[in-house]
Write an enzyme that holds these catalytic residues in place. Structure first.
Site, PDB file in Angstrom:
ATOM      1  N   HIS A   1       3.772  96.250  64.575  1.00 35.68           N
ATOM      2  CA  HIS A   1       3.397  96.011  63.288  1.00 35.68           C
ATOM      3  C   HIS A   1       3.608  94.548  62.993  1.00 35.68           C
ATOM      4  O   HIS A   1       3.832  94.172  61.716  1.00 35.68           O
ATOM      5  CB  HIS A   1       4.416  97.004  62.168  1.00 35.68           C
ATOM      6  CG  HIS A   1       4.701  98.303  62.634  1.00 35.68           C
ATOM      7  ND1 HIS A   1       3.896  99.280  62.146  1.00 35.68           N
ATOM      8  CD2 HIS A   1       5.683  98.814  63.377  1.00 35.68           C
ATOM      9  CE1 HIS A   1       4.283 100.379  62.692  1.00 35.68           C
ATOM     10  NE2 HIS A   1       5.235 100.013  63.487  1.00 35.68           N
TER      11      HIS A   1
ATOM     12  N   SER B   1     -10.486  69.502  62.692  1.00 36.19           N
ATOM     13  CA  SER B   1     -11.176  69.793  61.555  1.00 36.19           C
ATOM     14  C   SER B   1     -11.716  68.419  61.237  1.00 36.19           C
ATOM     15  O   SER B   1     -11.394  67.227  61.291  1.00 36.19           O
ATOM     16  CB  SER B   1      -9.834  69.820  60.568  1.00 36.19           C
ATOM     17  OG  SER B   1     -10.384  69.735  59.089  1.00 36.19           O
TER      18      SER B   1
ATOM     19  N   LYS C   1      -5.135  68.699  62.221  1.00 36.16           N
ATOM     20  CA  LYS C   1      -5.621  69.924  62.594  1.00 36.16           C
ATOM     21  C   LYS C   1      -6.030  70.147  64.057  1.00 36.16           C
ATOM     22  O   LYS C   1      -6.849  69.441  64.461  1.00 36.16           O
ATOM     23  CB  LYS C   1      -6.424  70.730  61.461  1.00 36.16           C
ATOM     24  CG  LYS C   1      -5.839  70.944  60.316  1.00 36.16           C
ATOM     25  CD  LYS C   1      -6.317  71.933  59.628  1.00 36.16           C
ATOM     26  CE  LYS C   1      -6.033  73.465  59.994  1.00 36.16           C
ATOM     27  NZ  LYS C   1      -6.872  74.485  59.651  1.00 36.16           N
TER      28      LYS C   1
ATOM     29  N   GLU D   1     -11.619  82.431  67.245  1.00 33.92           N
ATOM     30  CA  GLU D   1     -11.964  83.160  65.812  1.00 33.92           C
ATOM     31  C   GLU D   1     -13.370  83.439  66.190  1.00 33.92           C
ATOM     32  O   GLU D   1     -13.717  84.683  65.604  1.00 33.92           O
ATOM     33  CB  GLU D   1     -11.945  82.075  64.663  1.00 33.92           C
ATOM     34  CG  GLU D   1     -10.348  81.672  64.561  1.00 33.92           C
ATOM     35  CD  GLU D   1     -10.633  80.206  63.659  1.00 33.92           C
ATOM     36  OE1 GLU D   1     -11.202  79.949  62.745  1.00 33.92           O
ATOM     37  OE2 GLU D   1      -9.684  79.297  64.076  1.00 33.92           O
TER      38      GLU D   1
END
Ligand code: ARG
Length: 505
Positions: A187, A308, A314, A321
């Site tokens: 979970h 980024s 970043k 993704e």
């Protein structure tokens, strides 16, 4: 068996090439003159040109067989001239690739029309007629089914190679940190500590099943339809086994009607690709989660994680993704082909032309994901200290305390209740399990003693799971050794499977 001399792009490399541009006003092999808008709509050359090697090979297999079986119709000298001509057509497309100037509505028409031109140049006055004999005892219906099956066999071999590469990367990282502990989740809540290597090997096992599925897809495609002609078979005394041997097929189809309309093998490849993509999207999600600042369990390499454009601090796991995102298009291709087949009347229908773009796009998407994730995995760095800290967090060894009570004779459910109260107390007072004294423990159950405390450390918890398939270091080491041997065997197997073009290294 036929092998083509040119070692150019692999089947899936071809699938990644752009579609052809405008078709101009093309002819058809049948000489029909259809409305240009309709022609543009129905023609498949824009994408099926990528089958040219498989089409050329299929025709060579066919013409060699004709020369043996019906020499009165296909004299061996003519068959040889046709074979040379087909190789010339292949070499010409090899040289032009996506700048090909198409002569026909599909790759089968193009190859035949170009062959006839070349033969006429080489044998003026009779070459065109020579070429016109090639389509004896054959239809485009059994021809295209043969081409697509050859392509699928190639694609299975290529995809299997890429799966094996990703498995090797997982093995490499598991061997790099064979004893490092890692938080195990259910979970997405801290559950029980595991070895990092054990977690990576879970993906290895998923991919092992994908290899089995790819092999089943290969076997499904490994049936020769040629000889079925349009739908009913042919009046000529052809030798289908001979064609099968030339083309590296293990079997010939048993029913001509089924053979020209069967695309089950394509569904099986797409299904294998879809489930593989589901697995890759799960691996991607784990990479994304682990690399997030909140988890901080791994460091991403600049080899694949991009910056980024606005936030200088970043590093984003873009390829992971995208793999989550691209899973959907592969599932869609499976759905789309199933829908094409649903309710298709016997036998061939032009609907079946829709199989190709689904296959090409699925194969190139999956291969791209496999390559990208191989880079991601082989370059990932475990943050071992942070992982050890998180592995111990959340009272992750509470089950071990309960198990120690069971060893002292307490029923598991009673032990569970006692440790649950203990953990609630620790959480409320913000203390780790191993900071408790034996006296404190005994308040929760009289049988809780030094054995329970000894069971609490993470390393002890992991080592205690010494069952086959468990996370104990001894088990994981065995699994790593066995997997290394399995991967080597699989590589050899896949490299030895007959298919037209092995992927160039
Ligand atoms: N482009 C067609 C396909 O992919 C080739 C077969 C055409 N056959 C026919 N009877 N029109 O299915």
């Amino acid at each position: 068996m036929i092998t083509l001399p040119f070692r150019g792009p692999s089947a899936i490399d071809l699938a990644t090439m752009p579609d052809l541009a405008g078709l101009g006003s093309l002819g058809t092999v049948t000489g029909a003159r259809v409305d240009p808008a309709v022609f543009d709509y129905t023609a498949s050359i824009r994408f099926d040109w990528r089958l040219y090697r498989h089409d050329v090979a299929g025709s060579i297999g066919h013409v060699r067989m004709l020369a043996r079986a019906v020499p009165e119709i296909m004299p061996p000298a003519d068959a040889k001239a046709i074979e040379d001509g087909l190789l010339a057509v292949c070499a010409e497309i090899d040289a032009q690739l996506h700048r090909l100037v198409p002569l026909g509505e599909d790759i089968h028409s193009h190859v035949e029309l170009r062959l006839r031109q070349l033969l006429e140049e080489r044998f003026p006055g009779r070459g065109e007629d020579m070429g016109r004999r090639l389509h004896t005892a054959r239809s485009r219906n059994d021809q295209v089914a043969t081409d697509v099956r050859l392509w699928c066999k190639n694609a299975c071999v290529e995809l299997a190679g890429a799966v094996l590469d990703l498995q090797a990367a997982l093995l490499d990282r598991a061997n790099r940190w064979p004893d490092a502990v890692f938080p195990g989740y259910t979970h997405l809540q801290p559950a029980q500590p595991v070895l990092f290597a054990h977690h990576l090997m879970a993906y290895y096992e998923m991919l092992a099943r994908d290899l089995e599925r790819l092999e089943r897809a290969y076997v499904a495609a490994d049936v020769l339809p040629l000889g079925s002609a349009a739908l009913a078979g042919t009046t000529f005394a052809i030798q289908r086994d001979r064609t099968a041997a030339e083309l590296g097929f293990s079997r010939v189809s048993a029913n001509s009607m089924d053979a020209v309309s069967d695309r089950d093998f394509a569904v099986e490849l797409l299904a294998a690709a879809a489930l593989l993509m589901a697995h890759l999207s799960r691996l991607s999600e784990d990479l994304v989660v682990w690399a997030s600042d909140e988890f901080g369990l791994i460091a991403l390499s600049p080899r694949w994680a991009e910056g980024s454009s606005i936030m200088p601090q970043k590093r984003n796991p873009d390829a992971a993704e995208l793999t989550r995102g691209k899973a959907g298009r592969v599932f869609g291709h499976l759905q789309s082909l199933l829908t094409v087949l649903k309710g298709l009347p016997m036998t061939y229908g032009r609907d079946l032309q829709e199989d190709k773009e689904a296959l090409f796009d699925a194969a190139k998407t999956v291969r791209g994901a496999l390559h990208a994730l191989t880079v991601a995995v082989e370059s990932l760095e475990l943050r071992a200290d942070r992982a050890a800290e998180r592995a111990a967090a959340g009272y992750s060894t509470a089950t071990d305390l309960a198990d120690s009570l069971v060893r002292a004779g307490v029923p598991f459910r009673t032990a569970y209740d006692a440790v649950k109260r203990l953990v609630q107390h620790c959480a409320a007072t913000n203390r780790p399990l191993d900071a408790l004294t034996v006296d404190e423990l005994r308040q929760f159950h009289p049988a809780l003693g030094p054995e329970a405390l000894a069971a609490a450390p993470v390393e002890r918890s992991v080592a205690a799971r010494n069952v086959p398939g468990g996370t104990a270091p001894a088990q994981v080491r065995q699994a790593l050794v066995a997997a290394t041997a399995r991967t080597a065997v699989q590589r050899q197997r896949w490299q030895s499977l007959p298919c037209l073009t092995q992927p160039s290294a």
